[in-house]
Scaffold this motif. Structure first.
Motif, PDB file in Angstrom:
ATOM      1  N   HIS A 163       0.797  -1.142  -0.003  1.00 18.29           N
ATOM      2  CA  HIS A 163       0.125  -0.030  -0.055  1.00 18.29           C
ATOM      3  C   HIS A 163       0.777   1.350  -0.126  1.00 18.29           C
ATOM      4  O   HIS A 163       0.579   2.250  -0.664  1.00 18.29           O
ATOM      5  CB  HIS A 163      -1.031  -0.060   1.113  1.00 18.29           C
ATOM      6  CG  HIS A 163      -2.282  -0.941   0.786  1.00 18.29           C
ATOM      7  ND1 HIS A 163      -3.340  -0.636   0.376  1.00 18.29           N
ATOM      8  CD2 HIS A 163      -2.392  -2.380   1.503  1.00 18.29           C
ATOM      9  CE1 HIS A 163      -4.215  -1.449   0.356  1.00 18.29           C
ATOM     10  NE2 HIS A 163      -3.741  -2.525   0.651  1.00 18.29           N
ATOM     11  N   ARG A 164       1.871   1.033   0.608  1.00 23.77           N
ATOM     12  CA  ARG A 164       2.792   2.408   0.604  1.00 23.77           C
ATOM     13  C   ARG A 164       3.445   2.606  -0.587  1.00 23.77           C
ATOM     14  O   ARG A 164       3.623   4.072  -0.854  1.00 23.77           O
ATOM     15  CB  ARG A 164       3.800   2.300   1.976  1.00 23.77           C
ATOM     16  CG  ARG A 164       4.773   3.231   2.251  1.00 23.77           C
ATOM     17  CD  ARG A 164       3.926   4.186   3.265  1.00 23.77           C
ATOM     18  NE  ARG A 164       4.879   5.187   3.796  1.00 23.77           N
ATOM     19  CZ  ARG A 164       4.497   6.351   4.433  1.00 23.77           C
ATOM     20  NH1 ARG A 164       3.254   6.576   4.709  1.00 23.77           N
ATOM     21  NH2 ARG A 164       5.110   7.273   4.846  1.00 23.77           N
ATOM     22  N   ILE A 165       3.887   1.638  -1.089  1.00 19.25           N
ATOM     23  CA  ILE A 165       4.476   1.831  -2.585  1.00 19.25           C
ATOM     24  C   ILE A 165       3.448   1.960  -3.589  1.00 19.25           C
ATOM     25  O   ILE A 165       3.726   2.627  -4.799  1.00 19.25           O
ATOM     26  CB  ILE A 165       5.497   0.837  -3.000  1.00 19.25           C
ATOM     27  CG1 ILE A 165       6.358   0.380  -1.664  1.00 19.25           C
ATOM     28  CG2 ILE A 165       6.370   1.078  -4.196  1.00 19.25           C
ATOM     29  CD1 ILE A 165       7.511  -0.506  -1.892  1.00 19.25           C
ATOM     30  N   GLY A 166       2.264   1.522  -3.479  1.00 14.80           N
ATOM     31  CA  GLY A 166       1.283   1.302  -4.352  1.00 14.80           C
ATOM     32  C   GLY A 166       1.509   0.310  -5.426  1.00 14.80           C
ATOM     33  O   GLY A 166       1.602   0.497  -6.562  1.00 14.80           O
ATOM     34  N   LEU A 167       1.448  -0.892  -4.858  1.00 17.92           N
ATOM     35  CA  LEU A 167       1.595  -1.954  -5.824  1.00 17.92           C
ATOM     36  C   LEU A 167       0.444  -2.879  -5.575  1.00 17.92           C
ATOM     37  O   LEU A 167      -0.046  -3.040  -4.649  1.00 17.92           O
ATOM     38  CB  LEU A 167       2.940  -2.759  -5.440  1.00 17.92           C
ATOM     39  CG  LEU A 167       4.252  -2.131  -5.763  1.00 17.92           C
ATOM     40  CD1 LEU A 167       5.540  -2.836  -5.394  1.00 17.92           C
ATOM     41  CD2 LEU A 167       4.446  -1.798  -7.321  1.00 17.92           C
ATOM     42  N   PRO A 168       0.097  -3.806  -6.594  1.00 18.84           N
ATOM     43  CA  PRO A 168      -0.718  -4.992  -6.448  1.00 18.84           C
ATOM     44  C   PRO A 168      -0.163  -5.957  -5.432  1.00 18.84           C
ATOM     45  O   PRO A 168       0.960  -6.109  -5.294  1.00 18.84           O
ATOM     46  CB  PRO A 168      -0.784  -5.479  -7.975  1.00 18.84           C
ATOM     47  CG  PRO A 168      -0.455  -4.562  -8.940  1.00 18.84           C
ATOM     48  CD  PRO A 168       0.722  -3.825  -7.931  1.00 18.84           C
ATOM     49  N   LEU A 169      -1.124  -6.708  -4.995  1.00 20.25           N
ATOM     50  CA  LEU A 169      -0.778  -7.396  -3.600  1.00 20.25           C
ATOM     51  C   LEU A 169      -1.419  -8.774  -4.028  1.00 20.25           C
ATOM     52  O   LEU A 169      -2.461  -9.141  -4.286  1.00 20.25           O
ATOM     53  CB  LEU A 169      -1.429  -6.747  -2.589  1.00 20.25           C
ATOM     54  CG  LEU A 169      -1.243  -7.231  -1.171  1.00 20.25           C
ATOM     55  CD1 LEU A 169       0.266  -7.565  -0.837  1.00 20.25           C
ATOM     56  CD2 LEU A 169      -1.903  -6.628  -0.073  1.00 20.25           C
ATOM     57  N   VAL A 170      -0.399 -10.079  -4.015  1.00 23.17           N
ATOM     58  CA  VAL A 170      -0.926 -11.366  -3.858  1.00 23.17           C
ATOM     59  C   VAL A 170      -0.568 -12.064  -2.740  1.00 23.17           C
ATOM     60  O   VAL A 170       0.794 -11.924  -2.167  1.00 23.17           O
ATOM     61  CB  VAL A 170      -0.100 -12.028  -5.061  1.00 23.17           C
ATOM     62  CG1 VAL A 170      -0.424 -13.388  -4.999  1.00 23.17           C
ATOM     63  CG2 VAL A 170      -0.407 -11.318  -6.239  1.00 23.17           C
ATOM     64  N   PHE A 171      -1.260 -12.803  -2.100  1.00 22.23           N
ATOM     65  CA  PHE A 171      -1.049 -13.471  -0.970  1.00 22.23           C
ATOM     66  C   PHE A 171      -0.771 -14.932  -1.238  1.00 22.23           C
ATOM     67  O   PHE A 171      -1.629 -15.479  -1.886  1.00 22.23           O
ATOM     68  CB  PHE A 171      -2.527 -13.400   0.090  1.00 22.23           C
ATOM     69  CG  PHE A 171      -2.652 -12.242   0.682  1.00 22.23           C
ATOM     70  CD1 PHE A 171      -1.868 -11.216   0.679  1.00 22.23           C
ATOM     71  CD2 PHE A 171      -3.953 -11.964   1.201  1.00 22.23           C
ATOM     72  CE1 PHE A 171      -1.738  -9.882   1.633  1.00 22.23           C
ATOM     73  CE2 PHE A 171      -4.256 -10.875   1.717  1.00 22.23           C
ATOM     74  CZ  PHE A 171      -3.197  -9.711   2.145  1.00 22.23           C
ATOM     75  N   ASN A 172       0.031 -15.339  -0.427  1.00 26.02           N
ATOM     76  CA  ASN A 172       0.449 -16.803  -0.256  1.00 26.02           C
ATOM     77  C   ASN A 172      -0.039 -17.085   1.232  1.00 26.02           C
ATOM     78  O   ASN A 172       0.697 -16.745   2.218  1.00 26.02           O
ATOM     79  CB  ASN A 172       1.914 -17.199  -0.548  1.00 26.02           C
ATOM     80  CG  ASN A 172       2.216 -18.460   0.119  1.00 26.02           C
ATOM     81  OD1 ASN A 172       1.435 -19.282   0.377  1.00 26.02           O
ATOM     82  ND2 ASN A 172       3.362 -18.732   0.335  1.00 26.02           N
ATOM     83  N   VAL A 173      -1.416 -17.708   1.119  1.00 25.38           N
ATOM     84  CA  VAL A 173      -1.936 -17.584   2.679  1.00 25.38           C
ATOM     85  C   VAL A 173      -2.712 -18.765   2.843  1.00 25.38           C
ATOM     86  O   VAL A 173      -3.063 -19.626   2.089  1.00 25.38           O
ATOM     87  CB  VAL A 173      -3.054 -16.509   2.423  1.00 25.38           C
ATOM     88  CG1 VAL A 173      -4.037 -16.700   1.466  1.00 25.38           C
ATOM     89  CG2 VAL A 173      -3.818 -16.486   3.601  1.00 25.38           C
ATOM     90  N   ARG A 174      -2.478 -19.195   4.543  1.00 17.56           N
ATOM     91  CA  ARG A 174      -3.427 -20.167   4.791  1.00 17.56           C
ATOM     92  C   ARG A 174      -4.134 -19.320   6.163  1.00 17.56           C
ATOM     93  O   ARG A 174      -5.331 -19.344   6.324  1.00 17.56           O
ATOM     94  CB  ARG A 174      -2.891 -21.399   5.333  1.00 17.56           C
ATOM     95  CG  ARG A 174      -3.653 -22.301   5.924  1.00 17.56           C
ATOM     96  CD  ARG A 174      -4.028 -23.823   5.416  1.00 17.56           C
ATOM     97  NE  ARG A 174      -5.103 -24.382   6.042  1.00 17.56           N
ATOM     98  CZ  ARG A 174      -4.839 -25.086   6.997  1.00 17.56           C
ATOM     99  NH1 ARG A 174      -3.702 -25.866   7.408  1.00 17.56           N
ATOM    100  NH2 ARG A 174      -6.114 -25.724   7.609  1.00 17.56           N
ATOM    101  N   TRP A 175      -3.094 -18.829   6.878  1.00 14.94           N
ATOM    102  CA  TRP A 175      -3.593 -18.065   7.987  1.00 14.94           C
ATOM    103  C   TRP A 175      -3.339 -16.519   7.833  1.00 14.94           C
ATOM    104  O   TRP A 175      -2.379 -16.263   7.198  1.00 14.94           O
ATOM    105  CB  TRP A 175      -2.721 -18.640   9.316  1.00 14.94           C
ATOM    106  CG  TRP A 175      -2.641 -20.174   9.629  1.00 14.94           C
ATOM    107  CD1 TRP A 175      -1.772 -20.813   9.213  1.00 14.94           C
ATOM    108  CD2 TRP A 175      -3.796 -20.712   9.854  1.00 14.94           C
ATOM    109  NE1 TRP A 175      -2.421 -22.408   9.645  1.00 14.94           N
ATOM    110  CE2 TRP A 175      -3.600 -22.125   9.754  1.00 14.94           C
ATOM    111  CE3 TRP A 175      -5.370 -20.441  10.367  1.00 14.94           C
ATOM    112  CZ2 TRP A 175      -4.397 -23.034  10.103  1.00 14.94           C
ATOM    113  CZ3 TRP A 175      -6.172 -21.358  10.518  1.00 14.94           C
ATOM    114  CH2 TRP A 175      -5.732 -22.770  10.649  1.00 14.94           C
ATOM    115  N   THR A 176      -4.025 -15.819   8.350  1.00 16.57           N
ATOM    116  CA  THR A 176      -4.078 -14.490   8.348  1.00 16.57           C
ATOM    117  C   THR A 176      -4.266 -13.685   9.909  1.00 16.57           C
ATOM    118  O   THR A 176      -4.353 -14.860  10.900  1.00 16.57           O
ATOM    119  CB  THR A 176      -5.030 -13.669   7.782  1.00 16.57           C
ATOM    120  OG1 THR A 176      -6.565 -13.649   8.371  1.00 16.57           O
ATOM    121  CG2 THR A 176      -5.251 -14.190   6.238  1.00 16.57           C
TER     122      THR A 176
END
Lengths: 527, 527
Positions: A163-176
């Motif tokens: 968000h700070r740099i203004g870039l798209p965001l992809v999660f490699n996620v199981r837990w948040t």
């Protein structure tokens, strides 16, 4: 008039970059999470993308030198997920569990976990502040023109940075930070979506549903304690006083979920959730010759393999003795990854090893059962190869993972609090000799493999999709921007109810008024 | 001891069947829905599966003779979806719309639709009763060992049949008896999921959210009127008094949704929903030579194509005149599928045709705009080829489809109630000359094509998945078996609230008791 031409050239160069190889900024989480992230990084690298990893100096698994990525090292400690802290935590967890099971023990375990997470997020905020305050570093990150940030949102670092740099965001996620990733993004009716840790299934009795709701409330407390206290001041400082940290998380473009529905119970999901459960699995390779010889000598009885993951060597001595004694009574051969003191009761059929080629052994035709702690990676490899599980869950999500496997009829669980040689032997025998365990696991394996695309290829497709399209806005709802009472239409329902009540009131008053008029007139007449 | 061997042979033969070509029972819906179903049937046929279609004698589009499928013809009328009924309905709809727009006109239109659907479902129940009572037919259906039932759940026939014979169920779906298919299966928060017909987007003001909730209530009424009255007696008769017809619908294994998120707003979905929006789209082929010549003469101005679908030839004469006059004022060339009386004002630039190769024209590089009624198929072809739309919605979901396209900035809509030559001309000019329409549509087209798999291949994969695995139980929640108060945890929340209130009450009483004790003693002392 030269400016537009320059811009065009820049745009052209930029598109060339995304065609010939993207530029990915990775903000990983250490420990077993890094094992997963590395699989993605290596695959991205092999596809010609260049990867930059952000890591703290004091870390555990994330090496600075790698042929697959370059590093930006931040001079801080890595938080709760450094080896010493983790070892202490696991020891403490085992202690609590051995002291007795039951509801309070589970709550106590959860509270320990909450404390660990609190420290982790506190350290993260220190690290992020250091990064954000380093003007030179921030400028260099901006100048690098990354295509996207790939991060594990169990911690918020990658989210803040994107968000700070203004870039798209992809999660490699199981837990948040909200528990299971699904709870942060998809509707999750508590009547059939069990909370992690509650050890329930998608079919619950009334009592179980009550427990599930209580666990949900506990999760809310956990969020308030772990996240709000750490993140709110940070977010307000760097993103403005009106910004809620959750909306930064929920704005991610693609959620690559380390899960699928051979593992997870069916539940609502969202269009930008991509299931890549088992993405790290691959066909087995031949075993080292000495191990292959050992395995072959098992004859028709086959082999049992035991490994409690790379993180746990601290199995209490008495339990190790019981397990060794139980194994000694079996006709199978056993390969056991064991790093502690050698139990005295180890039988001739048992090979103790420091390390074992887990994937290759699981894929070996002679392997009959997998004694495992229930980490996600191991469970998914067992599903991939169709090997039923004897579960010995220790910490984190292991109880939950194994509970899922038990409910699908592919695992038997032994409780570390009560296990002895007889209980352990019974469990192993059940998985070996009751055909349903193997049959169910083979069916699960077939279902897992019966997908239009390999999970890792699917993950790569969607990462590259985000590069090509600068995000995935059309797949992402912005409903997270609504307040909870708007989201749940509380305001609308309240207004409609008010109108209905008002109309009823008017009708009642009118009827009473008319009634009185008629009644009073009559009264007058009577008089 | 011969029985098991026989069973084995039968099982073997059965598996061979599913490997070398499945056996699919199709229960279609007539009209434009059949156009979609035929695409799936032809593709299934080309993959070596054999297909049996159930159709009523009196039908509209579904031919008895086909190289792609065989037919079972039931001697009944095809319900509301035969041509005459449909023509009457469309005429009536146009009439209502031309008499004036606004909220009440929309309600009136919806009520007409409800009436049509009521008749459709009533006729279906007659047909299904005939099938279920025909013991010989039912036995032959059982003996055919179909792998699955493929059906369009806008009517319930295929659902009833699948449950009666005990077969897996695959939906080719956009609309169900509950409106948009999603509403029957996935959580649909009314705060950001617009009801079909409400003409809203996923970002609503308070007032719009009120309208959305009112439309939801209207849908509930529609279900009660159209479905309950027709289906409940039927379901109770053939499936038992405890069976709710909705649970039969919601038990489908796979929902092949004729939709994707270039068309639909992002919203919650379920693991067994497979998006195949645009599955009927394919690259364009060369035009017939005379048409190609006509198109080429348009020069740089390009071509506008107009088609109100294959179902509507009844455009009122005065509107046709206005449209022809507007077209005559443009430098573009126009190809117009027009079957009624030739308007007197047709310009030299306009070619009237009985039929046009819609897909090939949409894919032609000279095509600049598509004047369309907004049927799902046409809109999806426009997205596929990246051609912006001038919408002239008439009936059914056309207003809704075009509203979605307008909100994405790829369509301009003209209202049949108010359109004249100037309004029409303005709309066409806007779409031709404001670059945003074309740019947005090209972007949408890129997003639509940027998928890991072609939509039709994905549909085939999941149909064959159901053949291979005898269903898709692991992707399907059984939460539909719960009552609404269980589903929404109303009972649990009520109990927890009651406990909290009870505890509070006890505390208050205790405090009051103690207070009085202390207070009274003091009083005594004072006295």
């Amino acid at each position: 008039m030269h400016q537009p031409a320059l811009v065009t050239v820049a745009v052209l160069l930029f598109s060339l970059t995304t065609v010939y190889g993207g530029n990915v900024l990775v903000f990983p989480l250490d420990g077993s999470h890094w094992v997963n992230m590395k699989v993605l990084i290596e695959e991205l690298h092999s596809r010609g993308h260049s990867i930059t990893v952000i890591r703290p100096t004091t870390n555990w698994y994330i090496k600075e030198k790698s042929p697959h990525y370059s590093c930006i090292t931040i001079p801080v400690s890595g938080g709760g997920f450094v080896e010493e802290v983790f070892s202490l935590f696991v020891t403490r967890q085992l202690q609590i569990q051995r002291e007795g099971g039951g509801f309070w023990s589970r709550i106590s375990l959860e509270l320990e976990l909450v404390k660990l997470f609190y420290e982790l997020h506190k350290d993260l905020v220190v690290m992020m502040t250091m990064i954000f305050e380093d003007a030179e570093l921030m400028q260099s990150l901006r100048d690098a023109y990354y295509d996207l940030v790939l991060t594990d949102p169990a911690i918020g670092g990658g989210v803040f940075l994107a968000h700070r740099i203004g870039l798209p965001l992809v999660f490699n996620v199981r837990w948040t930070v909200q528990g299971d990733g699904h709870f942060a993004i998809a509707p999750s009716p508590l009547s059939y979506v069990p909370l992690p840790g509650a050890l329930l299934t998608d079919k619950m009795t009334f009592q179980e549903r009550v427990i599930n709701v209580l666990f949900y409330l506990f999760t809310r407390f956990q969020i308030a304690y772990v996240i709000d206290s750490n993140y709110i001041p940070f977010v307000h400082r760097y993103f403005g006083p009106d910004v809620h940290y959750m909306s930064l998380f929920q704005a991610a473009d693609i959620w690559l979920m380390r899960n699928d529905f051979t593992f997870e119970f069916p539940r609502p999901t969202m269009p930008n959730v991509v299931y890549m459960g088992g993405f790290q699995c691959k066909p087995s390779k031949p075993l080292p010759q000495d191990m292959e010889d050992f395995v072959q000598k098992s004859g028709d009885h086959g082999v049992i393999m035991m490994s409690l993951g790379t993180l746990v060597g601290q199995l209490p001595e008495d339990i190790a003795e019981d397990i060794a004694a139980a194994f000694a009574k079996l006709p199978q051969r056993v390969i056991w990854r064991h790093t502690g003191k050698r139990p005295t009761s180890v039988g001739n059929n048992t090979l103790l090893v420091d390390w074992l080629p887990q994937n290759d052994l699981l894929g070996h035709p002679k392997t009959r059962a997998f004694v495992a702690h229930g980490g996600t990676n191991g469970v998914q490899e067992a599903i991939y190869h169709g090997v039923p599980i004897v579960g010995l869950p220790l910490v984190f999500d292991q109880h939950d993972n194994l509970n899922r496997m038990r409910s699908k009829g592919v695992a038997k669980i032994v409780d570390i609090a009560t296990v002895d040689r007889d209980i352990f032997l019974e469990a192993v025998k059940a998985v070996l000799y009751e055909p349903s365990y193997r049959e169910n696991m083979q069916r699960l394996s077939r279902l897992h493999r019966d997908q239009p695309m390999k999970p890792l290829d699917r993950a790569m497709f969607w990462i590259e999709f985000v590069m090509r399209n600068k995000g995935a806005a059309h797949l992402r709802t912005e409903s997270y921007k609504m307040s909870w009472f708007t989201y749940h239409s509380v305001d609308v329902v309240a207004m409609l109810l008010a109108i209905v009540l008002l109309i009823m009131l008017v009708i009642i008053l009118a009827v009473r008024f008319l009634w009185r008029k008629v009644f009073c007139r009559r009264k007058v007449k009577h008089e």
